[in-house]
Design an enzyme around this catalytic site. Structure first.
Site, PDB file in Angstrom:
ATOM      1  N   GLU A  47      -2.129  -5.399  -3.666  1.00  0.00           N
ATOM      2  CA  GLU A  47      -1.168  -4.609  -2.889  1.00  0.00           C
ATOM      3  C   GLU A  47      -0.096  -5.508  -2.277  1.00  0.00           C
ATOM      4  O   GLU A  47       1.075  -5.116  -2.186  1.00  0.00           O
ATOM      5  CB  GLU A  47      -1.901  -3.828  -1.801  1.00  0.00           C
ATOM      6  CG  GLU A  47      -2.745  -2.688  -2.347  1.00  0.00           C
ATOM      7  CD  GLU A  47      -3.425  -1.889  -1.267  1.00  0.00           C
ATOM      8  OE1 GLU A  47      -3.611  -0.671  -1.460  1.00  0.00           O
ATOM      9  OE2 GLU A  47      -3.782  -2.463  -0.210  1.00  0.00           O
ATOM     10  N   ASP A  96       0.835  -1.201   0.000  1.00  0.00           N
ATOM     11  CA  ASP A  96       0.000   0.000   0.000  1.00  0.00           C
ATOM     12  C   ASP A  96       0.872   1.254   0.000  1.00  0.00           C
ATOM     13  O   ASP A  96       0.611   2.219  -0.731  1.00  0.00           O
ATOM     14  CB  ASP A  96      -0.919  -0.028   1.226  1.00  0.00           C
ATOM     15  CG  ASP A  96      -1.746   1.233   1.359  1.00  0.00           C
ATOM     16  OD1 ASP A  96      -2.608   1.479   0.492  1.00  0.00           O
ATOM     17  OD2 ASP A  96      -1.539   1.993   2.321  1.00  0.00           O
TER      18      ASP A  96
END
EC number: 3.1.26.3
Length: 226
Positions: A123, A51
């Site tokens: 992610e 992320d």
């Protein structure tokens, strides 16, 4: 599993030195729990890292591409580009969901279709690539699979916003969404919604949530208008 991982490597165009990182990136917590791998055996830590890497790459991209945009505008663009729905859309574009390792219960509940699980896996994959090969391969992956064809992708993953902008430009009333049908068991419901402009039905869509059905209806409406 080994064949699946090789296929995924071929799909993304990157060969992992540490195959265990790729396997962990695809391991959902439900799978780890069933096999008593513990919390550290799933992809949650990699998702945390991925992320942050994704935010840096997308921020750098937007900063250079939109040189006349203010901070607020750039923040808004980044938020729409890397939100759960858009990441899940990008992941499905290259078939990532089929490689996610899910527990039997999560699989039966339709977890492979959940945006949250799919976007987290994407992610995690970015985080794994960053750890395995550094910033450059992670950046190349993001540019190829997430930040390419932004405008065309936006019509699909953010069709409600695109439709509303089109309607406002034409001086029409705000788009309305009406639920037409709801069917199926609680764990696998299906909703059908229609999009109305000035009271006229312009498109219908179906999805596993009302929001997904509205997005599908908005996409049909955009096609009708165009």
């Amino acid at each position: 599993m080994e064949n699946n991982l090789k296929k995924l490597e071929q799909t993304i165009g990157y060969q992992f030195t540490a195959k265990s990182l790729l396997e962990q990136a695809m391991t959902h917590s439900s799978y780890a729990n069933e096999r008593h791998l513990g919390k550290l055996g799933c992809n949650e830590r990699l998702e945390f890292l991925g992320d942050a890497v994704l935010e840096l790459i997308s921020s750098d991209f937007l900063y250079k591409k939109f040189r006349n945009n203010q901070e607020g505008e750039l923040t808004k663009k980044r938020a729409s580009m890397v939100c759960e729905k858009s990441l899940a859309y990008c992941a499905r574009e290259f078939g990532l969901p089929e490689f996610i390792l899910l527990g039997r219960g999560e699989e039966m509940m339709g977890g492979r279709k959940r945006d949250s699980i799919v976007s987290d896996a994407l992610e995690s994959l970015i985080g794994a690539m960053y750890l395995d090969g550094g910033f450059e391969p992670a950046q190349a992956f993001v540019m190829k699979f997430i930040l390419n064809d932004l405008e065309d992708k936006r019509i699909f993953y953010d069709s409600k916003t695109v439709l509303q902008e089109m309607v406002q430009e034409g001086g029409n009333h705000p788009v309305e969404y009406r639920l037409l049908k709801e069917e199926g068991p609680d764990h696998s419901k299906s909703f059908t919604v229609e999009a109305l402009i000035n009271g006229k039905s312009m498109g219908t869509g179906t999805g596993h949530t009302k929001k997904a059905a509205e997005q599908a209806a908005a996409l049909e409406a955009i096609r009708s208008i165009k």
